[in-house]
Design a protein around this motif. Structure first.
Motif, PDB file in Angstrom:
ATOM      1  N   LEU A   1       0.861  -1.188   0.000  1.00  0.00           N
ATOM      2  CA  LEU A   1       0.000   0.000   0.000  1.00  0.00           C
ATOM      3  C   LEU A   1       0.889   1.227   0.000  1.00  0.00           C
ATOM      4  CD1 LEU A   1      -2.647  -1.008   2.705  1.00  0.00           C
ATOM      5  CD2 LEU A   1      -2.790  -1.316   0.221  1.00  0.00           C
ATOM      6  N   ALA A   2       0.676   2.111  -0.996  1.00  0.00           N
ATOM      7  CA  ALA A   2       1.469   3.337  -1.047  1.00  0.00           C
ATOM      8  C   ALA A   2       1.089   4.292   0.078  1.00  0.00           C
ATOM      9  CB  ALA A   2       1.293   4.030  -2.400  1.00  0.00           C
ATOM     10  N   ARG A   3      -0.184   4.199   0.529  1.00  0.00           N
ATOM     11  CA  ARG A   3      -0.654   5.059   1.616  1.00  0.00           C
ATOM     12  C   ARG A   3      -1.798   4.331   2.309  1.00  0.00           C
ATOM     13  NH1 ARG A   3      -4.309   9.529   2.024  1.00  0.00           N
ATOM     14  NH2 ARG A   3      -3.609  11.097   3.545  1.00  0.00           N
ATOM     15  N   VAL A   4      -1.661   4.110   3.611  1.00  0.00           N
ATOM     16  CA  VAL A   4      -2.643   3.334   4.357  1.00  0.00           C
ATOM     17  C   VAL A   4      -4.027   3.942   4.267  1.00  0.00           C
ATOM     18  CG1 VAL A   4      -3.331   2.627   6.684  1.00  0.00           C
ATOM     19  CG2 VAL A   4      -0.955   2.339   5.952  1.00  0.00           C
ATOM     20  N   ALA A   5      -4.123   5.262   4.324  1.00  0.00           N
ATOM     21  CA  ALA A   5      -5.423   5.933   4.333  1.00  0.00           C
ATOM     22  C   ALA A   5      -6.205   5.707   3.051  1.00  0.00           C
ATOM     23  CB  ALA A   5      -5.235   7.431   4.578  1.00  0.00           C
ATOM     24  N   ASP A   6      -5.532   5.335   1.972  1.00  0.00           N
ATOM     25  CA  ASP A   6      -6.215   5.143   0.692  1.00  0.00           C
ATOM     26  C   ASP A   6      -6.890   3.775   0.587  1.00  0.00           C
ATOM     27  OD1 ASP A   6      -5.317   7.642  -0.012  1.00  0.00           O
ATOM     28  OD2 ASP A   6      -3.537   6.893  -1.099  1.00  0.00           O
TER      29      ASP A   6
ATOM     30  N   LEU B   1      -7.728  -2.270   8.604  1.00  0.00           N
ATOM     31  CA  LEU B   1      -8.401  -2.199   9.899  1.00  0.00           C
ATOM     32  C   LEU B   1      -7.575  -1.474  10.970  1.00  0.00           C
ATOM     33  CD1 LEU B   1      -9.943  -5.785  10.123  1.00  0.00           C
ATOM     34  CD2 LEU B   1     -11.034  -3.665   9.377  1.00  0.00           C
ATOM     35  N   ASN B   2      -6.271  -1.664  10.953  1.00  0.00           N
ATOM     36  CA  ASN B   2      -5.387  -1.048  11.959  1.00  0.00           C
ATOM     37  C   ASN B   2      -5.869  -1.370  13.379  1.00  0.00           C
ATOM     38  OD1 ASN B   2      -3.172   0.325  12.886  1.00  0.00           O
ATOM     39  ND2 ASN B   2      -4.056   2.377  12.604  1.00  0.00           N
ATOM     40  N   ARG B   3      -6.124  -2.655  13.655  1.00  0.00           N
ATOM     41  CA  ARG B   3      -6.652  -3.057  14.956  1.00  0.00           C
ATOM     42  C   ARG B   3      -5.674  -2.785  16.098  1.00  0.00           C
ATOM     43  NH1 ARG B   3      -9.602  -8.895  13.696  1.00  0.00           N
ATOM     44  NH2 ARG B   3     -11.557  -7.995  12.907  1.00  0.00           N
ATOM     45  N   ILE B   4      -4.399  -2.877  15.810  1.00  0.00           N
ATOM     46  CA  ILE B   4      -3.433  -2.679  16.890  1.00  0.00           C
ATOM     47  C   ILE B   4      -2.999  -1.222  17.004  1.00  0.00           C
ATOM     48  CG2 ILE B   4      -2.576  -5.040  16.824  1.00  0.00           C
ATOM     49  CD1 ILE B   4      -0.334  -4.180  15.074  1.00  0.00           C
ATOM     50  N   ARG B   5      -3.487  -0.353  16.107  1.00  0.00           N
ATOM     51  CA  ARG B   5      -3.327   1.102  16.203  1.00  0.00           C
ATOM     52  C   ARG B   5      -1.869   1.546  16.339  1.00  0.00           C
ATOM     53  NH1 ARG B   5      -8.333   3.074  16.738  1.00  0.00           N
ATOM     54  NH2 ARG B   5      -9.968   1.677  17.540  1.00  0.00           N
ATOM     55  N   ILE B   6      -1.014   1.004  15.496  1.00  0.00           N
ATOM     56  CA  ILE B   6       0.384   1.455  15.516  1.00  0.00           C
ATOM     57  C   ILE B   6       0.819   1.995  14.157  1.00  0.00           C
ATOM     58  CG2 ILE B   6       1.018  -0.161  17.350  1.00  0.00           C
ATOM     59  CD1 ILE B   6       2.290  -1.938  15.210  1.00  0.00           C
ATOM     60  N   TYR B   7      -0.019   1.855  13.122  1.00  0.00           N
ATOM     61  CA  TYR B   7       0.388   2.262  11.784  1.00  0.00           C
ATOM     62  C   TYR B   7      -0.132   3.662  11.458  1.00  0.00           C
ATOM     63  CZ  TYR B   7       1.692  -2.606  11.331  1.00  0.00           C
ATOM     64  OH  TYR B   7       2.267  -3.819  11.525  1.00  0.00           O
ATOM     65  N   ALA B   8       0.750   4.495  10.893  1.00  0.00           N
ATOM     66  CA  ALA B   8       0.380   5.865  10.492  1.00  0.00           C
ATOM     67  C   ALA B   8      -0.366   5.817   9.163  1.00  0.00           C
ATOM     68  CB  ALA B   8       1.625   6.733  10.372  1.00  0.00           C
ATOM     69  N   GLU B   9      -1.467   6.572   9.063  1.00  0.00           N
ATOM     70  CA  GLU B   9      -2.319   6.490   7.874  1.00  0.00           C
ATOM     71  C   GLU B   9      -1.665   7.100   6.649  1.00  0.00           C
ATOM     72  OE1 GLU B   9      -6.090   8.183   8.743  1.00  0.00           O
ATOM     73  OE2 GLU B   9      -6.688   6.546  10.084  1.00  0.00           O
ATOM     74  N   GLU B  10      -0.726   8.048   6.818  1.00  0.00           N
ATOM     75  CA  GLU B  10      -0.124   8.727   5.665  1.00  0.00           C
ATOM     76  C   GLU B  10       1.090   7.992   5.113  1.00  0.00           C
ATOM     77  OE1 GLU B  10       1.861  10.250   9.368  1.00  0.00           O
ATOM     78  OE2 GLU B  10      -0.183   9.801   8.726  1.00  0.00           O
ATOM     79  N   LEU B  11       1.492   6.869   5.753  1.00  0.00           N
ATOM     80  CA  LEU B  11       2.683   6.138   5.325  1.00  0.00           C
ATOM     81  C   LEU B  11       2.308   4.842   4.596  1.00  0.00           C
ATOM     82  CD1 LEU B  11       4.939   6.543   8.494  1.00  0.00           C
ATOM     83  CD2 LEU B  11       5.001   7.882   6.366  1.00  0.00           C
ATOM     84  N   PRO B  12       3.276   4.271   3.820  1.00  0.00           N
ATOM     85  CA  PRO B  12       3.020   3.006   3.108  1.00  0.00           C
ATOM     86  C   PRO B  12       2.903   1.838   4.101  1.00  0.00           C
ATOM     87  CG  PRO B  12       4.865   4.217   2.131  1.00  0.00           C
ATOM     88  CD  PRO B  12       4.573   4.876   3.447  1.00  0.00           C
TER      89      PRO B  12
ATOM     90  N   VAL C   1       5.310  -4.681   7.885  1.00  0.00           N
ATOM     91  CA  VAL C   1       6.130  -3.541   8.304  1.00  0.00           C
ATOM     92  C   VAL C   1       5.570  -2.272   7.672  1.00  0.00           C
ATOM     93  CG1 VAL C   1       8.258  -4.874   8.633  1.00  0.00           C
ATOM     94  CG2 VAL C   1       7.732  -3.910   6.383  1.00  0.00           C
ATOM     95  N   GLN C   2       6.050  -1.118   8.161  1.00  0.00           N
ATOM     96  CA  GLN C   2       5.654   0.173   7.590  1.00  0.00           C
ATOM     97  C   GLN C   2       6.900   1.024   7.386  1.00  0.00           C
ATOM     98  OE1 GLN C   2       3.152   3.017   9.891  1.00  0.00           O
ATOM     99  NE2 GLN C   2       1.909   3.092   8.016  1.00  0.00           N
TER     100      GLN C   2
END
Length: 538
Positions: A115-120, A125-136, A154-155
């Motif tokens: 994914l080039a950008r998580v928010a897209d 789901l980001n269940r563990i809430r550690i990934y930034a939405e603007e990053l791959p 990984v991110q």
């Protein structure tokens, strides 16, 4: 999402020169790949290695928030196994079912996700809430033998810069290395589990074989011996087993060890009469390299080998007075030096000793140290000779025939007359002689049936103590004379006839008849019972 292409570590810089970001990234990732392989090969502790791999990815490859999930074989879901998150918690209980989120998609179709950008991506789901939405975001399957076993996610720490493909290929390489190490860890775990099962089975088998309940002999005197051995097995008390040769002293030593808290450790045995004094010292205490001719390397002795376990010293009464002093020290202090060494070694060893000698007489004669005798004789166990427990002979014979029949791979049986023949012998060699006698009879038996004609003793072992019967003179009052003289040693007499003749000669007093036959009262009582002799009352 798109399929990945092979990583080209030698990508050329674009025409026109300039800063080659791809080449620089490849060099960075190559160094990180080497560090990953080093961590995976450093330890067989797979869980520890996985966390170190995620740390390397974060610190050396710029791939943060590493996550490794494993597939549960029963539920089919993917559970979080390891997370590397220096800024927050490193553990989570989240699970993903097939199709749940981007990680769950890998359970449905094991392939790389980029994914080039998580928010897209709305399915993230980001269940563990550690990934930034603007990053791959990158997630790749971990396979073992073609089967999906987990997921590595990984991110990248920086926004998409056109090198997501190269990073994804690198993460795939890491996942392959993890898969290979996971296969190795699974093989090691399976082998360890198998070895543990075999060890536990062997322990149960040995404990059963040497258990007090499985030991042969139910005479009153042997029941007392077994009860004493059962009681002393629970403690670390030194035991001295005494009895004639062949009475089973080593079997009692085995039972004490394997029913004690030390059963998980070694039982080391040594026959003290089998070695000369100089070799006995080296065998028990060990030696250093160059201590004597032929000592090309240091060697542990039996005391060191038995550390935490039990040392069985058979024929302890045969050691020399000089060696007794050395033995006394280790029994008192629990320490010694190897032959040719100066370093004091401390050990925790339980001592079980055995002897057929009369140690009290040896102490009086000066052949055995009195202080060593008292050190060994903390808990004495006396094993009676076989001639004093003839009622155990049928059971012991049955047990021995089962053992011999197992070796010969056939069933062996003993006739009643053969049993009576066995009961009439003195057995100076005790159980060991009985076993040899039965094995000899089994060899001579063609059909496995052992009759009285196959029970043979060497001429020196035949009963020679039977006394000839004497005539009883008539009394002065003119009473009738006693029974006519009968030669009990007459080979034409059956055993029953011999016993009846002795009883008649003794006026049916069993103690007197036993003396005539050279037996003990217990032996003649057993023969009266087995031969179905009706005792006359006067």
């Amino acid at each position: 999402m798109q399929d990945t292409q092979p990583l080209h570590l030698a990508d050329e810089c674009p025409p026109g020169g300039g800063f080659c970001r791809t080449h620089e990234l490849n060099i960075l990732l190559l160094a990180a790949l080497y560090a990953v392989s080093r961590e995976l090969s450093r330890s067989l502790n797979f869980n520890e290695s996985l966390r170190e791999v995620l740390r390397v990815l974060h610190e050396e490859a710029g791939l943060a928030h590493g996550l490794i999930g494993v597939v549960d074989a029963e539920s089919g879901k993917l559970a979080i196994h390891t997370i590397y998150n220096p800024d927050g918690p490193n553990a989570d209980s989240a699970q993903y079912g097939p199709g749940e989120g981007m990680i769950g998609l890998i359970l449905e179709r094991p392939r790389t996700i980029k994914l080039a950008r998580v928010a897209d991506e709305p399915r993230f789901l980001n269940r563990i809430r550690i990934y930034a939405e603007e990053l791959p975001f990158i997630a790749v399957p971990i396979k073992v033998g073609g089967n999906l076993q987990g997921v590595l996610a990984v991110q990248p720490e920086a926004p998409e810069d056109g090198l997501l493909e190269e990073r994804a290929q690198f993460v795939e390489m890491v996942a392959n290395l993890i898969g290979q190490n996971l296969r190795l860890a699974m093989d090691v775990a399976q082998e360890k589990s198998t070895l543990l099962e075999e060890r536990d089975l062997l322990r149960r088998t040995v404990r059963h074989q040497h258990g007090f309940d499985s030991m042969v002999g139910h005479s009153a005197v042997m029941r007392r011996v077994f009860e004493q051995a059962r009681m002393v097995a629970k403690w670390n008390t030194t035991v001295l087993i005494r009895g004639e040769t062949g009475t089973g002293k080593e079997l009692i030593a085995n039972a004490i060890h394997y029913n004690s808290p030390r059963a998980r450790n070694m039982l080391i045995k040594l026959n003290c009469a089998a070695l000369p004094e100089n070799l006995l010292e080296s065998e028990l205490f060990g030696h250093e390299r160059g201590a004597f001719t032929g000592a090309v390397e240091a060697r542990k002795g039996r005391f060191e080998q038995a550390n935490g376990g039990t040392l069985f010293l058979d024929e302890i009464g045969e050691v020399s007075p000089a060696f007794q002093a050395k033995l006394l020290r280790i029994l008192q202090e629990g320490e010694f030096e190897r032959v040719g060494g100066s370093k004091t070694i401390k050990v925790d060893v339980r001592i079980i000793a055995a002897t057929h000698r009369d140690l009290e007489t040896a102490v009086e004669m000066g052949d055995f140290r009195e202080d060593l005798f008292y050190r060994l004789n903390v808990m004495p166990l006396f094993l009676p000779p076989l001639r004093e427990r003839i009622e155990d002979i049928p059971e012991i014979a049955k047990h021995l025939l089962g053992k011999i029949g197992g070796d010969q791979k056939r069933k062996l049986t003993l006739t009643d007359m053969a049993q009576r023949r066995l009961a009439s012998h003195d057995w100076p060699g005790n159980v060991r002689e009985l076993e040899n006698c039965l094995e000899r009879a089994a060899v001579l038996s063609e059909d496995g049936r052992i009759d009285v004609d196959l029970i043979r003793f060497p001429s020196t072992r035949e009963r020679g103590s039977a006394r000839p019967l004497r005539t009883v003179p008539a009394s002065s009052s003119g009473a009738a004379p006693g029974p006519a003289e009968v030669d009990i040693n007459d080979p034409s007499l059956s055993e029953r006839e011999r016993v009846v003749a002795a009883l008649e000669q003794a006026g049916w007093v069993q103690a007197k008849a036993a003396r005539i036959l050279g037996m003990t009262p217990r032996q003649i009582a057993y023969r009266i019972q087995t031969l179905n002799i009706e005792v006359k009352q006067f």
